[in-house]
Write a protein that holds these residues in place. Structure first.
Motif, PDB file in Angstrom:
ATOM      1  N   LYS A 252       0.847  -1.190   0.000  1.00 33.27           N
ATOM      2  CA  LYS A 252       0.000   0.000   0.000  1.00 33.27           C
ATOM      3  C   LYS A 252       0.883   1.241   0.000  1.00 33.27           C
ATOM      4  CE  LYS A 252      -3.660   2.393   2.525  1.00 33.27           C
ATOM      5  NZ  LYS A 252      -4.508   2.405   3.739  1.00 33.27           N
ATOM      6  N   PHE A 253       0.531   2.229  -0.839  1.00 31.67           N
ATOM      7  CA  PHE A 253       1.301   3.464  -0.830  1.00 31.67           C
ATOM      8  C   PHE A 253       0.496   4.558  -0.139  1.00 31.67           C
ATOM      9  CE2 PHE A 253      -0.499   2.859  -5.094  1.00 31.67           C
ATOM     10  CZ  PHE A 253      -1.249   4.010  -5.284  1.00 31.67           C
ATOM     11  N   TRP A 254       1.230   5.478   0.501  1.00 29.21           N
ATOM     12  CA  TRP A 254       0.610   6.452   1.401  1.00 29.21           C
ATOM     13  C   TRP A 254       0.068   7.685   0.707  1.00 29.21           C
ATOM     14  CZ3 TRP A 254       3.081  11.133   1.154  1.00 29.21           C
ATOM     15  CH2 TRP A 254       4.408  11.131   0.703  1.00 29.21           C
ATOM     16  N   SER A 255       0.607   8.036  -0.455  1.00 32.09           N
ATOM     17  CA  SER A 255       0.169   9.245  -1.152  1.00 32.09           C
ATOM     18  C   SER A 255      -0.837   8.880  -2.221  1.00 32.09           C
ATOM     19  CB  SER A 255       1.373   9.955  -1.784  1.00 32.09           C
ATOM     20  OG  SER A 255       0.943  10.979  -2.657  1.00 32.09           O
ATOM     21  N   HIS A 256      -1.678   9.862  -2.617  1.00 34.75           N
ATOM     22  CA  HIS A 256      -2.635   9.622  -3.700  1.00 34.75           C
ATOM     23  C   HIS A 256      -1.918   9.381  -5.016  1.00 34.75           C
ATOM     24  CE1 HIS A 256      -1.626  13.841  -4.356  1.00 34.75           C
ATOM     25  NE2 HIS A 256      -2.072  13.707  -5.582  1.00 34.75           N
ATOM     26  N   SER A 257      -0.666   9.836  -5.121  1.00 34.47           N
ATOM     27  CA  SER A 257       0.107   9.688  -6.353  1.00 34.47           C
ATOM     28  C   SER A 257       1.146   8.596  -6.189  1.00 34.47           C
ATOM     29  CB  SER A 257       0.799  11.007  -6.710  1.00 34.47           C
ATOM     30  OG  SER A 257       1.682  10.836  -7.794  1.00 34.47           O
ATOM     31  N   ILE A 258       1.040   7.544  -6.984  1.00 30.29           N
ATOM     32  CA  ILE A 258       1.992   6.445  -6.881  1.00 30.29           C
ATOM     33  C   ILE A 258       3.394   6.894  -7.259  1.00 30.29           C
ATOM     34  CG2 ILE A 258       1.534   5.627  -9.212  1.00 30.29           C
ATOM     35  CD1 ILE A 258       2.037   2.820  -8.248  1.00 30.29           C
ATOM     36  N   CYS A 259       3.496   7.857  -8.193  1.00 32.06           N
ATOM     37  CA  CYS A 259       4.826   8.263  -8.614  1.00 32.06           C
ATOM     38  C   CYS A 259       5.574   8.967  -7.498  1.00 32.06           C
ATOM     39  CB  CYS A 259       4.762   9.149  -9.861  1.00 32.06           C
ATOM     40  SG  CYS A 259       4.024  10.772  -9.609  1.00 32.06           S
ATOM     41  N   VAL A 260       4.858   9.688  -6.606  1.00 33.35           N
ATOM     42  CA  VAL A 260       5.519  10.318  -5.465  1.00 33.35           C
ATOM     43  C   VAL A 260       6.123   9.253  -4.566  1.00 33.35           C
ATOM     44  CG1 VAL A 260       5.149  11.680  -3.371  1.00 33.35           C
ATOM     45  CG2 VAL A 260       4.068  12.378  -5.518  1.00 33.35           C
ATOM     46  N   ASN A 261       5.360   8.208  -4.278  1.00 36.80           N
ATOM     47  CA  ASN A 261       5.851   7.126  -3.422  1.00 36.80           C
ATOM     48  C   ASN A 261       7.057   6.432  -4.029  1.00 36.80           C
ATOM     49  OD1 ASN A 261       3.526   6.395  -1.201  1.00 36.80           O
ATOM     50  ND2 ASN A 261       2.657   7.318  -3.025  1.00 36.80           N
ATOM     51  N   THR A 262       6.927   5.999  -5.277  1.00 37.79           N
ATOM     52  CA  THR A 262       7.979   5.182  -5.861  1.00 37.79           C
ATOM     53  C   THR A 262       9.191   6.007  -6.282  1.00 37.79           C
ATOM     54  OG1 THR A 262       6.880   5.285  -8.026  1.00 37.79           O
ATOM     55  CG2 THR A 262       6.379   3.399  -6.623  1.00 37.79           C
ATOM     56  N   GLN A 263       9.015   7.297  -6.639  1.00 36.83           N
ATOM     57  CA  GLN A 263      10.168   8.135  -6.934  1.00 36.83           C
ATOM     58  C   GLN A 263      11.035   8.291  -5.695  1.00 36.83           C
ATOM     59  OE1 GLN A 263      11.241   8.870  -9.753  1.00 36.83           O
ATOM     60  NE2 GLN A 263       9.908  10.055 -11.057  1.00 36.83           N
ATOM     61  N   VAL A 264      10.409   8.459  -4.540  1.00 42.01           N
ATOM     62  CA  VAL A 264      11.165   8.530  -3.291  1.00 42.01           C
ATOM     63  C   VAL A 264      11.906   7.219  -3.057  1.00 42.01           C
ATOM     64  CG1 VAL A 264      10.949   8.667  -0.777  1.00 42.01           C
ATOM     65  CG2 VAL A 264       9.699  10.269  -2.226  1.00 42.01           C
ATOM     66  N   GLU A 265      11.233   6.109  -3.313  1.00 45.44           N
ATOM     67  CA  GLU A 265      11.857   4.805  -3.117  1.00 45.44           C
ATOM     68  C   GLU A 265      13.058   4.613  -4.042  1.00 45.44           C
ATOM     69  OE1 GLU A 265      11.293   1.911  -1.165  1.00 45.44           O
ATOM     70  OE2 GLU A 265      10.303   3.374   0.095  1.00 45.44           O
ATOM     71  N   TRP A 266      12.951   5.055  -5.280  1.00 47.17           N
ATOM     72  CA  TRP A 266      14.052   4.892  -6.227  1.00 47.17           C
ATOM     73  C   TRP A 266      15.246   5.755  -5.838  1.00 47.17           C
ATOM     74  CZ3 TRP A 266      14.683   2.138 -10.992  1.00 47.17           C
ATOM     75  CH2 TRP A 266      13.676   1.194 -11.216  1.00 47.17           C
ATOM     76  N   GLN A 267      14.987   6.926  -5.293  1.00 48.53           N
ATOM     77  CA  GLN A 267      16.082   7.753  -4.799  1.00 48.53           C
ATOM     78  C   GLN A 267      16.753   7.086  -3.599  1.00 48.53           C
ATOM     79  OE1 GLN A 267      15.315  12.067  -4.487  1.00 48.53           O
ATOM     80  NE2 GLN A 267      13.338  11.651  -5.448  1.00 48.53           N
ATOM     81  N   GLN A 268      15.937   6.556  -2.693  1.00 46.96           N
ATOM     82  CA  GLN A 268      16.474   5.884  -1.515  1.00 46.96           C
ATOM     83  C   GLN A 268      17.308   4.672  -1.916  1.00 46.96           C
ATOM     84  OE1 GLN A 268      15.798   7.260   1.513  1.00 46.96           O
ATOM     85  NE2 GLN A 268      17.238   5.855   2.485  1.00 46.96           N
ATOM     86  N   MET A 269      16.879   3.966  -2.948  1.00 45.45           N
ATOM     87  CA  MET A 269      17.618   2.810  -3.429  1.00 45.45           C
ATOM     88  C   MET A 269      18.998   3.222  -3.925  1.00 45.45           C
ATOM     89  SD  MET A 269      16.454  -0.116  -6.199  1.00 45.45           S
ATOM     90  CE  MET A 269      15.598   1.085  -7.218  1.00 45.45           C
ATOM     91  N   GLY A 270      19.076   4.356  -4.625  1.00 43.08           N
ATOM     92  CA  GLY A 270      20.366   4.824  -5.093  1.00 43.08           C
ATOM     93  C   GLY A 270      21.271   5.278  -3.970  1.00 43.08           C
ATOM     94  N   LEU A 271      20.685   5.852  -2.914  1.00 45.52           N
ATOM     95  CA  LEU A 271      21.473   6.388  -1.814  1.00 45.52           C
ATOM     96  C   LEU A 271      21.939   5.313  -0.848  1.00 45.52           C
ATOM     97  CD1 LEU A 271      22.538   9.007  -0.523  1.00 45.52           C
ATOM     98  CD2 LEU A 271      20.391   9.174   0.739  1.00 45.52           C
ATOM     99  N   THR A 272      21.072   4.340  -0.547  1.00 41.65           N
ATOM    100  CA  THR A 272      21.388   3.346   0.482  1.00 41.65           C
ATOM    101  C   THR A 272      21.471   1.915  -0.031  1.00 41.65           C
ATOM    102  OG1 THR A 272      19.071   2.910   1.076  1.00 41.65           O
ATOM    103  CG2 THR A 272      20.146   4.792   2.134  1.00 41.65           C
ATOM    104  N   GLY A 273      20.924   1.662  -1.229  1.00 47.25           N
ATOM    105  CA  GLY A 273      20.889   0.292  -1.736  1.00 47.25           C
ATOM    106  C   GLY A 273      19.645  -0.462  -1.311  1.00 47.25           C
ATOM    107  N   GLU A 274      18.871   0.112  -0.383  1.00 45.10           N
ATOM    108  CA  GLU A 274      17.646  -0.535   0.075  1.00 45.10           C
ATOM    109  C   GLU A 274      16.480  -0.086  -0.792  1.00 45.10           C
ATOM    110  OE1 GLU A 274      16.577  -2.715   3.503  1.00 45.10           O
ATOM    111  OE2 GLU A 274      17.728  -3.299   1.728  1.00 45.10           O
ATOM    112  N   SER A 275      15.510  -0.977  -1.004  1.00 47.02           N
ATOM    113  CA  SER A 275      14.328  -0.643  -1.784  1.00 47.02           C
ATOM    114  C   SER A 275      13.188  -1.564  -1.391  1.00 47.02           C
ATOM    115  CB  SER A 275      14.619  -0.809  -3.282  1.00 47.02           C
ATOM    116  OG  SER A 275      14.793  -2.188  -3.596  1.00 47.02           O
ATOM    117  N   TYR A 276      11.997  -1.249  -1.896  1.00 45.24           N
ATOM    118  CA  TYR A 276      10.883  -2.154  -1.621  1.00 45.24           C
ATOM    119  C   TYR A 276      11.111  -3.507  -2.264  1.00 45.24           C
ATOM    120  CZ  TYR A 276       8.755  -1.065  -6.245  1.00 45.24           C
ATOM    121  OH  TYR A 276       8.495  -0.907  -7.588  1.00 45.24           O
TER     122      TYR A 276
END
Length: 313
Positions: A252-276
């Protein structure tokens, strides 16, 4: 006159480099300051400044720790660097553009040049409100190193039938489909998805979930993780009750916009290596091992991903 220090480094070069690279990777936005320490330090950390490239975002600004760059600035830098600098440096490209007053932003006008300069990218997230042109689709297909891809498939194949056999998907192992209604695509198209040659992980938004779609995708022996991204609890329950497969997960994503949720996740993946993706893999492995007996519901919340487990009962 500023004081000039001429002392030699007191640490072994390998150790010194390791320290500076560790600091740079932990917070790339501070790399320009590190580059001022010494020429040798600049040569070590400058490529890391562009390892995760966030450019012309409109869905979400860069997360804390990542710098932001415009298309114009980036393309000017491309002309100043040696031919292999950016292909060797940029591994995560997060690119977004939209039409302002009916005209695309610079990143759209120069998208082919951006992709050419980032030919070594392995993770690419593209969020667009403008349809790709044929030469841009060709440039995207030319990214031979790419394995992780997030796209709005309706924008990629705006003027033609959606074609998952296209060379764009030849090397993809992790595919996130945005702004797509699965029920709008025919069964033949989803069979193509199941046969993408290297695809092991697939995610997309689910609203009006069709049970036959889950069966079609789960028929693929290559897929090891199938994630349905759901905005509402009722959608989560409907999808979870329809698919009975150990490779299946609902998030489940928290924002009405899926791209907001997953764009944040993709940035986090680049920074830390962790992702959904990685967290879902660990969950599915634990479920297969019998360590977890329940239903997976993942939640994107405050840019931090966490997993809740609900018992079947």
């Amino acid at each position: 006159m500023p004081q000039v220090h001429t002392e030699e480094p007191r640490l072994p070069p390998d150790l010194e480099r390791h320290i500076f690279e560790t600091v740079a990777l932990s917070r790339p936005v501070n790399i320009p300051n590190l580059m001022l320490v010494a020429w040798r330090v600049k040569s070590w950390v400058e490529p890391l400044l562009y390892r995760v490239l966030v450019m012309d975002m409109f869905a979400a600004r860069p997360i804390d720790g990542l710098p932001f760059i415009t298309a114009d600035v980036f393309l000017r830098l491309v002309t100043e660097k040696s031919g292999r600098f950016f292909p060797d440096s940029v591994k995560h490209l997060i690119l977004g553009y939209k039409a302002w007053g009916g005209a695309p932003t610079n990143s759209h006008r120069h998208m082919s040049a951006i992709l050419s300069a980032c030919s070594g990218v392995t993770h690419f997230s593209l969020q667009t409100e403008v349809n790709l042109r044929p030469h841009e689709l060709t440039a995207l297909a030319g990214l031979q190193a790419i394995h992780y891809l997030a796209v709005d498939i309706s924008r990629v194949f705006a003027s033609t039938t959606v074609d998952f056999t296209h060379p764009v998907f030849r090397h993809i192992t992790h595919l996130e489909l945005r702004n797509i209604r699965p029920e709008k695509l025919g069964d033949t198209t989803w069979v193509q998805v199941a046969h993408i040659p290297n695809l092991t992980h697939l995610s997309f938004r689910v609203q009006e979930f069709c049970g036959s779609l889950g069966c079609t995708l789960c028929a693929s022996l290559r897929l090891t993780c199938l994630i349905f991204l759901c905005p509402r609890n009722e959608d989560i329950l409907a999808a979870a009750e329809t698919v009975d497969d150990p490779r299946f997960a609902v998030m489940k994503f928290w924002s009405h916009s899926i791209c907001v949720n997953t764009q944040v996740e993709w940035q986090q993946m680049g920074l830390t290596g962790e992702s959904y993706w990685s967290k879902a893999d660990r969950f599915l492995e634990a479920r297969r091992a019998g360590d977890i007996d329940g239903r997976l519901i993942g939640t994107f919340a405050d840019s931090v991903y966490h997993i809740d487990v609900q018992d079947e009962a």
